[in-house]
Design a protein around this motif. Sequence first.
Motif, short mmCIF file in Angstrom:
data_model
loop_
_atom_site.label_atom_id
_atom_site.label_comp_id
_atom_site.label_asym_id
_atom_site.label_seq_id
_atom_site.Cartn_x
_atom_site.Cartn_y
_atom_site.Cartn_z
N GLY A 1 39.19 34.50 38.50
CA GLY A 1 38.00 35.02 37.84
C GLY A 1 38.18 35.30 36.36
O GLY A 1 37.33 34.92 35.53
N ASN B 1 29.04 37.47 39.82
CA ASN B 1 28.25 37.04 40.97
C ASN B 1 28.92 35.89 41.72
O ASN B 1 28.26 35.00 42.24
CB ASN B 1 26.82 36.67 40.58
CG ASN B 1 25.87 36.69 41.75
OD1 ASN B 1 26.11 37.36 42.75
ND2 ASN B 1 24.78 35.94 41.63
N ARG B 2 30.24 35.92 41.71
CA ARG B 2 31.10 35.05 42.52
C ARG B 2 30.84 33.55 42.37
O ARG B 2 30.39 32.87 43.31
CB ARG B 2 31.00 35.44 44.00
CG ARG B 2 31.36 36.90 44.24
CD ARG B 2 31.57 37.25 45.68
NE ARG B 2 31.89 38.66 45.82
CZ ARG B 2 33.08 39.21 45.57
NH1 ARG B 2 34.07 38.45 45.16
NH2 ARG B 2 33.29 40.50 45.74
N GLU C 1 38.57 30.14 41.55
CA GLU C 1 39.59 31.00 42.16
C GLU C 1 40.03 32.13 41.24
O GLU C 1 40.17 33.28 41.67
CB GLU C 1 40.81 30.15 42.55
CG GLU C 1 41.90 30.95 43.26
CD GLU C 1 43.07 30.07 43.69
OE1 GLU C 1 44.06 30.61 44.21
OE2 GLU C 1 42.98 28.84 43.51
N LEU D 1 35.26 38.10 39.44
CA LEU D 1 34.38 37.31 40.30
C LEU D 1 33.19 38.12 40.78
O LEU D 1 32.07 37.61 40.84
CB LEU D 1 35.19 36.78 41.50
CG LEU D 1 36.24 35.71 41.16
CD1 LEU D 1 37.08 35.39 42.40
CD2 LEU D 1 35.57 34.44 40.64
N ALA D 2 33.41 39.39 41.09
CA ALA D 2 32.31 40.24 41.54
C ALA D 2 31.30 40.43 40.42
O ALA D 2 30.08 40.34 40.64
CB ALA D 2 32.84 41.58 42.01
N ASP E 1 41.17 39.68 39.03
CA ASP E 1 40.38 38.47 39.28
C ASP E 1 39.22 38.77 40.23
O ASP E 1 38.11 38.25 40.06
CB ASP E 1 41.26 37.37 39.88
CG ASP E 1 42.13 36.70 38.83
OD1 ASP E 1 41.80 36.79 37.63
OD2 ASP E 1 43.16 36.10 39.20
N ALA E 2 39.48 39.62 41.23
CA ALA E 2 38.43 39.99 42.17
C ALA E 2 37.30 40.73 41.44
O ALA E 2 36.11 40.52 41.71
CB ALA E 2 38.98 40.86 43.29
N PRO F 1 32.04 29.60 42.21
CA PRO F 1 33.02 28.94 43.09
C PRO F 1 34.32 28.57 42.36
O PRO F 1 34.69 27.39 42.25
CB PRO F 1 32.27 27.69 43.56
CG PRO F 1 31.35 27.38 42.42
CD PRO F 1 30.93 28.70 41.87
#
Length: 347
Positions: A103, A96-97, A101, A92-93, A88-89, A99
């Motif tokens: 990803g 471009n992240r 939780e 999100l990266a 998930d991290a 909003p």
Amino acid sequence: MADRERVIAYRVAAHQFDRTAADPSELRVFDLGLQDSERSAVPALAARLDRVPDLGPFTLTWSVRGAPHWHRAADVPDLAARLWPLSDADALARMNRPPVEHGRAALREVASALRDVVTEPMTKGEASSRLTSRVDPALTAWCRGCDATHVPDPVFRLAVLPAGLRFDPVEKTTTFVPLENRRDVPHESHGFAALITDYLRLHGPAGPSEVAHYFGAPVRDVKDAWPDDLVAISKRAWLPADRVEAFENPPEPEVVRLLPPLDPYLNARDRDLLVPDKAHQKEVWRILGRRGALLVDGEILGTWQSRTTRTHLEVKLKPFVPLDEDMFAEEATRLAKAKGLNQAKLT
């Protein structure tokens, strides 16, 4: 050879600048995909092939880092799962992240909705407009340039391949076409280790940091996916076992080439090795006004720019050291022909 000399010699050979490949599909650059931002693909092929390249049999889509890449058509069906975020991290990266939780679930939502929207050839603008109402509002944002609310470009780009879409390269406006027999949107990453191996065959020896930077993934996730069968060349660099002999005895890198901006050779992430001088690095990898690179016997010895006139291609050289500029005359002519022109002029 010294260590750096051996790495450079290996990479020049791995990139097949010797022009011995009989067909574009034989080129290793297509193992990762050939980037075509700013129309860089044809000049990159001209540096590796003896004839004007034909990209007709290949498939163009947004893939690695959300950039447009040409891929072998047979490789595309499995590519979405290989490039699917590792965590998930990671998702999100790469997006471009936004909003949200989770990803990967968010990316799957966008890709699934886009897959349902584009069932026939459709422009990007129309696809984006239809997509907006089908996804969580948290995955959309106001765009000043478009004067509209839509899924941000980094998220949209990452969703195109998992949605089973390619580009129609004939259309001037970005137009999506559904892939034949397109697969379901992935739930997990499958086959990323193979991409690691492909990177190392072309850009190795290298380690997890360089691979992570290339794919835009967290180093921790890349380390977790690191194949067990790689051979350690040093404490921080590995190669596939089938490339060790080629690394130990590479041919002398006796080639002169005009590498375009974003050439695969320049996309290796250890820039300090390719161009040790920091001031020269800033010229080779400019953020604005990108330039090509002068490759001479394995060393990047300057930059170049081109301008197309009605009759010929003007190539302006900017060497870092004194060079006989005539050595690039043949390469400039090859580049001109690849662009559909008959003549080139060095300036």
